[in-house]
Design a protein around this motif. Structure first.
Motif, PDB file in Angstrom:
ATOM      1  N   GLU A  21       0.816  -1.209   0.000  1.00 20.64           N
ATOM      2  CA  GLU A  21       0.000   0.000   0.000  1.00 20.64           C
ATOM      3  C   GLU A  21       0.854   1.266   0.000  1.00 20.64           C
ATOM      4  N   ASN A  22       2.115   1.154   0.433  1.00 23.48           N
ATOM      5  CA  ASN A  22       2.977   2.329   0.504  1.00 23.48           C
ATOM      6  C   ASN A  22       3.876   2.494  -0.716  1.00 23.48           C
ATOM      7  N   ARG A 233     -11.575   3.107  -8.445  1.00 24.38           N
ATOM      8  CA  ARG A 233     -11.001   2.117  -9.344  1.00 24.38           C
ATOM      9  C   ARG A 233      -9.725   1.532  -8.738  1.00 24.38           C
ATOM     10  N   PRO A 234      -9.714   0.248  -8.529  1.00 22.68           N
ATOM     11  CA  PRO A 234      -8.505  -0.364  -7.983  1.00 22.68           C
ATOM     12  C   PRO A 234      -7.376  -0.336  -9.017  1.00 22.68           C
ATOM     13  N   HIS A 235      -6.136  -0.207  -8.521  1.00 25.57           N
ATOM     14  CA  HIS A 235      -4.986  -0.258  -9.434  1.00 25.57           C
ATOM     15  C   HIS A 235      -4.335  -1.635  -9.335  1.00 25.57           C
ATOM     16  N   VAL A 236      -3.983  -2.191 -10.483  1.00 27.92           N
ATOM     17  CA  VAL A 236      -3.390  -3.519 -10.510  1.00 27.92           C
ATOM     18  C   VAL A 236      -1.989  -3.449  -9.896  1.00 27.92           C
ATOM     19  N   PRO A 237      -1.720  -4.144  -8.791  1.00 28.34           N
ATOM     20  CA  PRO A 237      -0.448  -3.995  -8.064  1.00 28.34           C
ATOM     21  C   PRO A 237       0.606  -5.041  -8.440  1.00 28.34           C
ATOM     22  N   SER A 246       8.769  -8.041   2.092  1.00 27.37           N
ATOM     23  CA  SER A 246       9.012  -7.829   3.519  1.00 27.37           C
ATOM     24  C   SER A 246       7.966  -6.878   4.081  1.00 27.37           C
ATOM     25  N   ASP A 247       7.777  -6.946   5.398  1.00 27.61           N
ATOM     26  CA  ASP A 247       6.876  -6.029   6.098  1.00 27.61           C
ATOM     27  C   ASP A 247       7.687  -4.985   6.855  1.00 27.61           C
ATOM     28  N   ILE A 248       7.044  -3.830   7.104  1.00 30.86           N
ATOM     29  CA  ILE A 248       7.659  -2.789   7.928  1.00 30.86           C
ATOM     30  C   ILE A 248       7.061  -2.875   9.327  1.00 30.86           C
ATOM     31  N   ASP A 249       7.940  -2.907  10.332  1.00 29.08           N
ATOM     32  CA  ASP A 249       7.515  -3.007  11.730  1.00 29.08           C
ATOM     33  C   ASP A 249       8.078  -1.792  12.470  1.00 29.08           C
ATOM     34  N   LEU A 250       7.176  -0.967  13.037  1.00 34.88           N
ATOM     35  CA  LEU A 250       7.588   0.269  13.704  1.00 34.88           C
ATOM     36  C   LEU A 250       7.499   0.191  15.228  1.00 34.88           C
TER      37      LEU A 250
END
Length: 861
Positions: A21-22, A233-237, A246-250
Motif C-alpha cells: 500500500e505504501n 477504481r482499484p490499481h493492478v499492483p 518484507s513487512d515494515i515493523d515500527l
C-alpha cells in the motif's frame, strides 16, 4: 506506548499497513520505471575511480564534469539522485573468483580451501558488493494518477528516457568518468535489494511484467466500473506485489524493521559553501563494507529563472532597507548582504538548487546499528557547515519510503544549496574491479573482492617490494599457484631462502629442487653442473645477448677488466669457440653451422691459450695482446677442473631444463652477498632460466627472489630487463622481488616499465624512495603508508596495474586458509615447526606437514 504523542501513534499505525500500500511502482520497461504519481525514472551506472587514482585533480575534474553533464543534459525539473549501495555479497558474485575445477591439479585443494575461507567471510557479512548509480526522475504531465497505460502508450516516454540516458552517459564519459546505461535487470535488483534488506545475499526472482490471475480479476473489475465516474477504481499492483516481500515493523523506540533487518537513517540538513570535492569520502568510509545505502538528491533548475527571482527579491529588500517608512528592522541589512553574496556566487557560475542527503543503515542487532549511526553522524559532521541528525523511528520510515530508488518521490528534507555542494557530496571513490580473469582473489578494504593476474597486460612482468617478513614470499607463492592451476604454467624459482620448498612438495616436484653451489649434487646423486656456453633450443649460433652474458660472466670472474685488449681477446675467443664446436646441420632445407653443445670451460681456456690472431691482429707481434691471451688463459684455468667453481661451471649441464618445475636454491652462492660466488651464481642461474624458458611451451612463471647483487653485477640487471621486455613474446611471466632501496634503484628501469607493481609494508625510512621508484601519486603514497595486516590472518598489499601515469589499483587483503598459511609461511618458528613435523611424521614432506598442522588447529579450536 513508545511514541511521543497521538499524532506519531497515528502516523505509525498508517505506515504499518502492508508494504504494497505504501509503494508507488506501476511497471517497468527497458529499464525505465513508471510510478502511480505519473513519474518516470531511469538510471546510469557509475564506475567510481579507484582509491589509487583518486588524486585531488582527478576528483575536482569529476565533480566539475558531474555538474556540467547534469545541467547540460537533463531538462528543468528533473530530480537527480546519486546512490552508493553496499550490501553483503551473493554467493554467485563470489563464485566468479573461485578457482576453476581441475581434478588433475595438485593445487586444487589449497586454492579451494582459500575460496572456502572467503565464503565463510561472505556468510558472516565480511564481504560485500558496491553499486554506484544516478537516477533521473521526470514528470509525465497530463495523465490521471494511478491509471494503467494503454498498450504502447508508455513507449514514447521510454524512448525519451533512452535518449536522455545516452546523452548523459556520453557527457560523463567525455569528462573521464566511466558510465553505462543501467539494464532492466540491474534496475530490478536495486529495487528488490532496497525493500528486502534481509534477502540481499540471495538470488533475485526475475521481474514479471505480466499480470497474475488475481491481477486479471482486478482488470475485469476496472472494465465494469469504467462508465461509473464515482466508483473507486482499484490499481493492478503487479510490480508492487513482487517488490513487497518484507513487512515494515515500527514497534521499536530507536529504529524500525524491514523484514528481519533493523534500519536507521542519518540525514544531512544544511550544506554551505565550505563543502569539499571529496566531502562524501569520510561518510563512505564510515559506512565501510557493511550494509548501507547512501543517497544525495538535487533538482535541475532553470538557471535564468532562479537568477531573476534572486535579483527581484534583492531589489525588494534594498527598497525596503532604503525606505524608513517601511520600518523593516536591522535584519534586512543582513539579508541584503547575504543576497549580494549570493548574486556574486551566481555570477561566478554557481547554480542554486535544492538538495538532500541521507545514509540508510541496516544492521542485525541494535548495538551494531547504534555504533554505525554514531560513526556516520561524526562523518556527516566533517562536511563543512553540516547539521546532521538521526531520524526518529516515525520520521525515519517516511524518509525510507521517500528515498527508495526509482520511487519517483522527492525527499521531504530539502535545503537550499549550490550544484557544487551536491556534486561535492556525490561519492567519487569506489572499489577497484581488479583484473579480468584474475587468479589471486583479494579482499578490498571496503569489503569487496577483486582478483589479480599479470596476464592480459602488455608486459606480464611483476615487481614486488616490501620489508623483510612483510609477506612477499607468501604473496608470490599464491600468485604462482594460481597461474599454474589456471593456465598450466611451468614454474622456475631462484631463491636463497627455500621459502617455496613446501609449494614444490605440493606440486609433487621435490626432485626438481636443486642446490646451486660448488660440489652440490642433484637428488639422484649426480654432480650439479651448469655449462655457461649452452644455447637455447633452435638457436644455432650465439646471439648478441649471449655474447653480453659471457662477457659479464668473465667480468664477475675478474677476468674481463674492460680493457680494450682483454675485451678484444674474449670476443675473438667466444667467436672461435662456437665455430670450433659447430657442426653442419640441415635446418628447413638449408645447411647451417650449428653449435653442438660439446664445449666446456676448459676447452674455452685452451682455445684462448692457442689464439694466433685477434680481429686480424697477430697475437705474437702485439705485446699487449700476447700478455692478455696468456693472462686470461691462466686466470681462467683457476676456475676449471676440480676447483670449487670448476665443479659447477666446467662440464656439460646436468640439470633437466625441460622439467615442468625447477627450484634453484642459490643459498650456497649468496652466503656472502658481495662475493665472487654471489655474482657468478646469480648470473648463471638467470641465464639458465632464460635458456629454459625458450625450451618450454605455454606460460612460464619465473620467480627471482632477493635480487641483492644487482648494483655489483650490471649484467644481471640487463638479463632481468631482457626477461621483462622480450620474454612476453615467449609466454614468460617474470616475478622480481626485492626489499632494499638500493636494489629498487638498480632495477628502476624495469619497475618503470612493469605493468604489474605490488608493494607490501616497508620501513618508513625507505618508503619515500620506494614510492619514487614505483612512480606513486599522492593518493597511492597515502595507501602505501597505511598498509597493515595480521600476521596469521591476512596481509595487505598495494596492487597497481597499467602503464606509466595510467596506473590503477587498490589495497588488497590476502586472506589465506590455514592450509595455505602453513604451506607458505616463512616465519622462522613456524617454518621450523613445519620442517620438524615433516621429518617426524611425513618423511620430510612439508606439504603434508602443512595440511596436518592446519587440521590440528581446527581440532584444537
Amino acid at each position: 506506548m513508545p511514541y511521543a504523542d497521538i499524532n506519531n501513534a497515528r502516523k505509525v499505525a498508517q505506515q504499518m499497513g502492508n508494504l504494497t500500500e505504501n509503494l508507488t511502482y506501476q511497471g517497468m520497461e527497458d529499464g525505465a520505471v513508471f510510478t502511480l504519481d505519473n513519474r518516470l525514472t531511469f538510471a546510469v551506472s557509475l564506475h567510481l575511480v579507484s582509491a589509487a587514482k583518486a588524486t585531488e585533480d582527478v576528483l575536482v575534474r569529476i565533480r566539475d564534469r558531474l555538474m556540467q553533464a547534469v545541467q547540460g543534459s537533463l531538462p528543468v525539473g528533473a530530480v537527480v539522485r546519486a546512490y552508493l549501495e553496499t550490501h553483503p555479497c551473493t554467493r554467485t558474485a563470489l563464485d566468479v573468483h573461485a578457482p576453476i575445477q581441475r581434478d588433475d591439479s595438485p593445487l586444487q585443494g589449497m586454492l579451494s580451501a582459500n575460496h572456502q575461507l572467503l565464503e565463510r567471510l561472505r556468510s558472516t557479512r565480511w564481504i560485500s558488493e558496491t553499486q554506484a548509480y544516478l537516477t533521473i526522475t521526470l514528470p509525465i504531465p497530463g495523465r490521471a494518477k494511478a491509471t494503467a497505460f494503454q498498450s504502447g502508450a508508455q513507449r514514447p516516454w521510454v524512448e525519451k528516457a533512452k535518449m536522455l540516458q545516452s546523452r548523459l552517459v556520453r557527457q560523463l564519459t567525455l569528462g573521464g568518468m566511466q558510465a553505462t546505461p543501467m539494464s532492466q535487470e540491474e534496475v530490478w535488483n536495486r529495487i528488490m535489494d532496497y525493500w528486502n534488506p534481509s534477502m540481499v545475499s540471495a538470488e533475485k526472482p526475475p521481474y514479471q511484467a505480466q499480470f497474475s490471475a488475481p491481477d486479471l480479476a482486478a482488470v475485469r473489475l476496472l472494465r465494469r466500473l469504467k462508465n461509473n465516474a464515482k466508483a473507486t477504481r482499484p490499481h493492478v499492483p503487479s510490480m508492487r506485489a513482487q517488490v513487497a516481500c518484507s513487512d515494515i515493523d515500527l514497534d521499536y523506540d530507536n529504529c524500525f524493521m524491514v523484514g528481519h533487518t533493523r534500519v536507521g537513517i542519518v540525514s544531512f540538513l544544511s550544506p554551505t559553501g565550505t563543502t569539499r570535492f571529496n566531502a562524501s569520502h569520510e561518510i563512505v568510509q564510515a559506512l565501510g563494507g557493511t550494509h548501507s545505502t547512501f543517497m544525495v538528491e538535487y533538482v535541475v533548475v532553470d538557471v535564468a529563472k532562479v537568477r531573476a527571482d534572486v535579483n527581484d527579491s534583492l531589489d525588494k529588500q534594498e527598497t525596503a532597507a532604503s525606505d524608513p517608512t517601511m520600518k523593516v528592522g536591522r535584519e534586512v541589512h543582513t539579508r541584503v548582504a547575504d543576497g549580494m553574496e549570493l548574486v556574486q556566487q551566481l555570477e561566478m557560475g554557481q547554480v542554486l538548487t535544492q538538495m538532500s542527503m541521507h545514509a540508510i543503515i541496516y544492521a542485525r542487532e541494535q548495538d551494531e546499528l547504534d555504533s554505525r549511526r554514531e560513526r556516520v553522524l561524526a562523518a556527516f559532521s566533517s562536511v563543512g557547515g553540516c547539521m546532521p541528525r538521526i531520524a526518529t523511528s516515525a520520521n525515519a520510515v517516511v524518509l525510507f519510503l521517500e528515498n527508495a530508488p526509482f520511487s519517483g518521490k522527492q525527499s521531504s528534507y530539502q535545503v537550499g544549496a549550490y550544484y557544487q555542494n551536491a556534486a561535492d557530496c556525490i561519492p567519487k571513490i569506489g572499489p577497484w574491479a581488479g583484473s579480468p580473469g584474475g587468479v589471486l582473489p583479494l579482499r578490498g578494504r571496503n569489503g569487496n573482492v577483486f582478483s589479480f593476474t599479470p596476464l592480459g597486460m602488455k608486459n606480464a612482468g611483476v615487481v614486488v617490494a616490501g620489508s623483510s617478513g612483510g609477506g612477499k614470499s607468501v604473496f608470490i607463492s599464491q600468485l604462482a599457484a594460481g597461474l599454474i592451476h589456471a593456465h598450466d604454467a611451468s614454474l622456475t624459482v631462484l631463491d636463497p631462502k627455500r621459502d617455496y620448498v613446501a609449494l614444490f612438495m605440493l606440486l609433487g616436484a621435490m626432485d626438481a629442487v636443486v642446490s646451486i653451489a660448488p660440489h652440490a649434487r642433484l637428488p639422484n646423486g649426480e654432480r650439479v653442473c651448469l655449462n655457461p656456453f649452452d644455447l637455447p633450443p633452435d638457436e644455432w649460433q650465439p646471439s648478441g645477448d649471449k655474447y653480453e652474458f659471457l662477457m659479464e660472466l668473465m667480468r664477475a670472474l675478474n677476468i674481463n677488466d674492460l680493457s680494450s685488449a682483454r675485451v678484444s681477446v674474449l670476443n675473438q675467443a667466444i667467436k672461435n669457440f662456437y665455430q670450433r664446436f659447430s657442426r653442419r646441420k640441415v635446418v628447413d632445407g638449408q645447411e647451417v653451422d650449428a653449435y653442438a653443445g660439446e664445449g666446456t670451460l676448459t676447452d674455452f681456456a685452451d682455445l684462448i691459450s692457442r689464439l694466433n690472431t685477434v680481429a686480424d691482429r697477430s697475437v705474437q707481434s702485439d705485446v699487449r695482446l700476447r700478455e692478455a691471451v696468456s693472462d686470461i688463459a691462466n686466470e681462467l684455468r683457476s676456475y676449471c677442473g676440480r676447483t670449487p667453481l670448476g665443479t659447477l661451471l666446467d662440464g656439460q649441464t646436468t640439470i633437466n631444463i625441460r622439467s615442468r618445475y625447477l627450484y634453484l636454491d642459490i643459498k650456497g652462492m649468496l652466503e656472502n652477498p658481495g662475493s665472487l660466488l654471489a655474482k657468478v651464481g646469480m648470473l648463471i642461474t638467470k641465464e639458465l632460466t632464460w635458456t629454459r624458458s625458450m625450451a618450454l611451451s605455454g606460460y612460464k612463471v619465473i620467480v627471482q627472489e632477493e635480487a641483492g647483487v644487482a648494483l655489483e653485477v650490471p649484467g644481471l640487471v640487463a638479463q632481468t630487463t631482457r626477461m621483462f621486455k622480450t620474454g612476453r613474446s615467449l609466454g614468460v611471466i617474470p616475478i622480481l622481488s626485492f626489499q632494499d632501496v638500493s636494489d629498487a634503484l638498480a632495477y628502476k628501469g624495469i619497475v618503470n616499465n612493469a605493468n604489474n607493481r605490488v608493494l607490501l609494508a616497508s620501513n618508513a625510512s625507505e618508503r619515500s624512495q620506494l614510492a619514487d621508484v614505483f612512480g606513486l601519486n599522492d593518493s597511492m603514497r597515502r595507501l602505501y603508508a597505511s598498509l597493515d595486516g595480521s600476521d596469521d590472518r591476512f596481509r595487505e598489499a598495494l596492487i597497481l596495474q597499467g602503464n606509466g601515469d595510467q596506473l590503477n589499483g587498490d589495497v588488497g587483503q590476502l586472506w589465506l586458509s590455514r592450509e595455505a598459511y602453513w604451506l607458505s609461511t616463512s616465519t622462522k618458528e613456524e617454518a621450523d615447526l613445519r620442517a620438524q613435523v615433516a621429518l617426524d611424521l611425513f618423511d620430510g614432506d612439508e606439504a603434508r606437514a602443512a595440511m596436518h598442522l592446519a587440521r590440528e588447529e581446527r581440532h584444537a579450536a
